[in-house]
Design a protein around this motif. Structure first.
Motif, PDB file in Angstrom:
ATOM      1  N   UNK A 176       0.860  -1.254   0.131  1.00  0.00           N
ATOM      2  CA  UNK A 176       0.037   0.073   0.096  1.00  0.00           C
ATOM      3  C   UNK A 176       0.822   1.231  -0.035  1.00  0.00           C
ATOM      4  N   UNK A 177       2.026   1.195   0.684  1.00  0.00           N
ATOM      5  CA  UNK A 177       2.763   2.590   0.877  1.00  0.00           C
ATOM      6  C   UNK A 177       4.104   2.429   0.322  1.00  0.00           C
ATOM      7  N   UNK A 178       4.288   1.201  -0.838  1.00  0.00           N
ATOM      8  CA  UNK A 178       5.490   1.163  -1.683  1.00  0.00           C
ATOM      9  C   UNK A 178       6.464   1.202  -0.788  1.00  0.00           C
ATOM     10  N   UNK A 179       6.547   0.568   0.671  1.00  0.00           N
ATOM     11  CA  UNK A 179       7.780   0.345   1.466  1.00  0.00           C
ATOM     12  C   UNK A 179       8.221   1.649   2.078  1.00  0.00           C
ATOM     13  N   UNK A 180       7.345   2.581   2.268  1.00  0.00           N
ATOM     14  CA  UNK A 180       7.654   3.894   2.923  1.00  0.00           C
ATOM     15  C   UNK A 180       6.971   3.923   4.551  1.00  0.00           C
ATOM     16  N   UNK A 206       3.480   5.416   6.244  1.00  0.00           N
ATOM     17  CA  UNK A 206       2.778   4.687   7.245  1.00  0.00           C
ATOM     18  C   UNK A 206       2.352   5.658   8.210  1.00  0.00           C
ATOM     19  N   UNK A 207       3.198   6.354   8.818  1.00  0.00           N
ATOM     20  CA  UNK A 207       2.989   6.898  10.004  1.00  0.00           C
ATOM     21  C   UNK A 207       2.247   8.161   9.958  1.00  0.00           C
ATOM     22  N   UNK A 208       2.496   8.987   8.497  1.00  0.00           N
ATOM     23  CA  UNK A 208       1.786  10.072   8.255  1.00  0.00           C
ATOM     24  C   UNK A 208       0.273   9.726   8.120  1.00  0.00           C
ATOM     25  N   UNK A 209       0.020   8.537   7.520  1.00  0.00           N
ATOM     26  CA  UNK A 209      -1.425   7.949   7.278  1.00  0.00           C
ATOM     27  C   UNK A 209      -1.925   7.707   8.845  1.00  0.00           C
ATOM     28  N   UNK A 210      -1.150   6.922   9.490  1.00  0.00           N
ATOM     29  CA  UNK A 210      -1.500   6.739  10.845  1.00  0.00           C
ATOM     30  C   UNK A 210      -2.111   7.920  11.776  1.00  0.00           C
ATOM     31  N   UNK A 211      -1.274   9.001  11.566  1.00  0.00           N
ATOM     32  CA  UNK A 211      -1.528  10.112  12.208  1.00  0.00           C
ATOM     33  C   UNK A 211      -3.060  10.911  11.837  1.00  0.00           C
ATOM     34  N   UNK A 212      -3.293  10.528  10.484  1.00  0.00           N
ATOM     35  CA  UNK A 212      -4.337  11.266   9.733  1.00  0.00           C
ATOM     36  C   UNK A 212      -5.818  10.053  10.299  1.00  0.00           C
ATOM     37  N   UNK A 213      -5.662   8.935  10.453  1.00  0.00           N
ATOM     38  CA  UNK A 213      -7.028   8.146  10.827  1.00  0.00           C
ATOM     39  C   UNK A 213      -7.035   7.964  11.997  1.00  0.00           C
ATOM     40  N   UNK A 214      -5.945   7.810  12.865  1.00  0.00           N
ATOM     41  CA  UNK A 214      -6.070   7.366  14.408  1.00  0.00           C
ATOM     42  C   UNK A 214      -6.385   8.551  15.203  1.00  0.00           C
ATOM     43  N   UNK A 215      -6.989   8.388  16.300  1.00  0.00           N
ATOM     44  CA  UNK A 215      -7.396   9.521  17.300  1.00  0.00           C
ATOM     45  C   UNK A 215      -6.431   9.216  18.356  1.00  0.00           C
ATOM     46  N   UNK A 216      -5.101   9.946  18.373  1.00  0.00           N
ATOM     47  CA  UNK A 216      -3.983   9.705  19.334  1.00  0.00           C
ATOM     48  C   UNK A 216      -4.082  10.792  20.522  1.00  0.00           C
ATOM     49  N   UNK A 217      -4.293  10.350  21.677  1.00  0.00           N
ATOM     50  CA  UNK A 217      -4.338  11.167  22.793  1.00  0.00           C
ATOM     51  C   UNK A 217      -2.913  11.631  22.963  1.00  0.00           C
TER      52      UNK A 217
END
Length: 133
Positions: free
Chosen positions: A94-98, A102-113
């Motif tokens: 999905x992320x072509x090995x990057x 992955x981290x940028x996408x995680x920050x966009x979709x996850x609700x991190x406190x």
């Protein structure tokens, strides 16, 4: 045309593995009851078939009964190995090995406190120190 076999567990296989990782070994009945308690009600024969398939795939082993005639099942693959493999596959496909993507996408979709963000910062700082050594 049939879907090719995946090296990674299917969704249902993963649910069964999670049950076994939490409390192994278990009988078919125990696996079925635990899945049902978690909202995944399945027929007894479906669980038998799935566990048989998982034995053939080398994901679980069938243990001899201790008492009575109920076989027990235990995982042959660990949670960490499965999660690393599946995550690595996702990163590649999905992320072509990057890892950064992955981290940028995680920050966009996850609700991190705030605590989770602090913990992630500590992990990133640790990784940076390791990379420098």
């Amino acid at each position: 045309m049939a879907r090719p076999n995946s090296v990674y567990p299917t969704e249902l296989e993963l649910q069964i593995l999670k049950v076994l990782w939490a409390a192994e070994p278990m009988t078919v009945r125990e696996v079925r009851e635990t899945l049902a308690a978690g909202g995944r009600g399945l027929a007894h024969t479906t669980v038998i078939t799935m566990l048989g398939t998982m034995v053939e795939k080398g994901q679980v082993e069938k243990l001899d009964p201790v008492q009575g005639k109920a076989f027990r099942f235990a995982p042959l693959i660990g949670r960490e190995d499965v999660s690393k493999g599946m995550l690595g596959d996702l990163v590649d496909r999905v992320f072509d090995g990057s890892a950064e993507a992955v981290m940028l996408s995680l920050f966009d979709v996850a609700d991190l406190d705030e605590d989770e963000l602090k913990s992630l910062r500590k992990l990133l700082n640790k990784k940076m120190r390791e990379a420098r050594s």
